[in-house]
Design an enzyme around this catalytic site. Structure first.
Site, PDB file in Angstrom:
ATOM      1  N   SER A   1     -13.854  -2.573   0.260  1.00 51.27           N
ATOM      2  CA  SER A   1     -14.754  -1.460  -0.224  1.00 51.27           C
ATOM      3  C   SER A   1     -16.039  -1.755  -0.117  1.00 51.27           C
ATOM      4  CB  SER A   1     -14.415  -1.829  -1.911  1.00 51.27           C
ATOM      5  OG  SER A   1     -14.946  -1.060  -2.667  1.00 51.27           O
ATOM      6  N   PRO A   2     -16.704  -1.775   1.150  1.00 53.29           N
ATOM      7  CA  PRO A   2     -17.796  -2.057   1.421  1.00 53.29           C
ATOM      8  C   PRO A   2     -18.862  -1.014   1.050  1.00 53.29           C
ATOM      9  CG  PRO A   2     -16.692  -1.341   3.381  1.00 53.29           C
ATOM     10  CD  PRO A   2     -15.821  -1.617   2.436  1.00 53.29           C
TER      11      PRO A   2
ATOM     12  N   GLU B   1     -27.826   8.761 -10.693  1.00 55.28           N
ATOM     13  CA  GLU B   1     -27.968   8.367 -12.349  1.00 55.28           C
ATOM     14  C   GLU B   1     -27.293   7.211 -12.633  1.00 55.28           C
ATOM     15  OE1 GLU B   1     -24.404  10.539 -11.472  1.00 55.28           O
ATOM     16  OE2 GLU B   1     -26.374  11.394 -11.264  1.00 55.28           O
TER      17      GLU B   1
ATOM     18  N   TYR C   1       0.909  -1.133  -0.028  1.00 57.21           N
ATOM     19  CA  TYR C   1       0.241  -0.007   0.145  1.00 57.21           C
ATOM     20  C   TYR C   1       1.016   1.107   0.029  1.00 57.21           C
ATOM     21  CZ  TYR C   1      -4.096  -2.790   0.961  1.00 57.21           C
ATOM     22  OH  TYR C   1      -5.109  -3.596   0.903  1.00 57.21           O
TER      23      TYR C   1
ATOM     24  N   ALA D   1     -18.520   0.536  -1.839  1.00 58.16           N
ATOM     25  CA  ALA D   1     -18.399   0.438  -3.393  1.00 58.16           C
ATOM     26  C   ALA D   1     -17.527   1.414  -4.030  1.00 58.16           C
ATOM     27  CB  ALA D   1     -19.745   0.488  -4.057  1.00 58.16           C
TER      28      ALA D   1
ATOM     29  N   GLY E   1     -17.644   4.681  -3.495  1.00 56.45           N
ATOM     30  CA  GLY E   1     -18.504   5.995  -4.140  1.00 56.45           C
ATOM     31  C   GLY E   1     -19.140   5.758  -5.129  1.00 56.45           C
TER      32      GLY E   1
END
Length: 320
Positions: A233-234, A243, A61, A236, A238
């Site tokens: 990534s719970p 839309e 990381y 998602a 963002g």
């Protein structure tokens, strides 16, 4: 925040963990700036204030800078170490071309696992890890080498428990067959949008079904073998927006958030926590407000109707 057991171990941790991937600033060779240190400090302090006790890292990381920043923070907050579960990952060997692009390979050799842990411990400024995860499946894995490395790390007290990340059920079974102790965790991408871990179960007898089946049975395997699934990534990244193709899901999340007088992030996290496997979301935002918003999900118990409403909206088609 409520605590959950890390299965196959004597560890307990917060129902939600904090992912430290972004606290190192950039993925280039530039040193961490004072502004980036300040951002990391605020994010980590916010996580602590929300009752989060599991902190997730990986040796790659920000090219190791995330662990270095955390180590500095830990040295300035020494009282925090005893109450936290600290984990990192190894196994990806990145190289970087002249344009800073990532090109790499995987390496589960004895030498690489041992040296990676030593470097991580130094950067993190600690003498031990509660959990070490193998980051992605190494096709050239020699199981005996992994077992030798794990046993040495456990015997020396440098790592207490072991798990994997981004592994399917078959690769977990293969690795487990070489080990004298149980794997404790598998960290997988999982959220309302990236929901294949569960969607493949409900579509298993639909024909034609040519979707990617690489995750099939993984959640079930982990549940049956008492392996804690950690969801990276719970929320998602963002990607949930008013839309586009996920607009119906966006509206459903907003509606249920309004019912609970809470945030959309909390509902997305609560949806994961509602699964009976007791999945542990790993929230990775460096924005304090988003960390707080997501952490609220630990206090929400969605009904079956609400859970399936979100799942159906996420699938963008009715259940079979």
């Amino acid at each position: 925040m409520k605590q959950i057991p890390i299965k196959n171990s004597d560890l307990t941790a917060s129902a939600i963990g904090y992912g430290c991937m972004r606290i190192g600033g950039s993925w280039d060779e530039n040193p961490v700036s004072s502004e980036q240190y300040s951002t990391a400090d605020k994010a980590l302090n916010t996580a602590i204030e929300q009752g989060i006790t599991l902190f997730d890292h990986a040796d790659i990381y920000c090219r190791g800078k995330a662990e270095t920043v955390f180590g500095k923070w830990l040295s300035e907050n020494p009282g925090m170490r005893e109450s936290m579960v600290l984990q990192t990952k190894c196994g990806i060997r990145p190289t970087w071309d002249g344009n800073g692009q990532y090109v790499g390979r995987y390496d589960f050799s004895y030498e690489h696992i041992i040296s990676s842990v030593e470097r991580s411990l130094k950067r993190l400024q600690t003498d031990r890890l509660e959990i070490l995860l193998l980051h992605r499946h190494d096709v050239l894995m020699e199981g005996e080498e992994v077992a030798r490395a794990f046993e040495e790390l456990k015997r020396s007290g440098k790592v207490r428990f072991f798990g994997v990340s981004n592994h399917n059920a078959a690769s977990m079974q293969l690795l487990q067959s070489y080990l004298p102790f149980k794997l404790v965790a598998n960290q997988l991408e999982f959220n309302l949008i990236h929901n294949t871990l569960i969607d493949q179960a409900v579509t298993s007898n639909i024909s034609p079904n040519f979707e990617n089946q690489r995750s099939e049975g993984t959640l079930e395997y982990c549940t049956m073998n008492a392996v804690t699934v950690q969801a990276w990534s719970p929320i998602a990244k963002g990607a949930l927006k008013p839309e586009g193709e996920n607009s119906e899901l966006f509206n459903a999340v907003q509606e249920i958030a309004h019912e609970y007088s809470t945030t959309p992030e909390a509902i997305m996290v609560a949806w994961i926590l509602r699964h009976p496997s007791k999945i542990q979301p790993i929230v990775g935002s460096i924005t304090p407000e988003r960390i707080v918003a997501a952490a609220k999900g630990a206090a929400i118990d969605l009904t079956r109707e609400q859970w399936y409403k979100l799942f159906t909206a996420a699938r963008r088609k009715p259940l079979p």
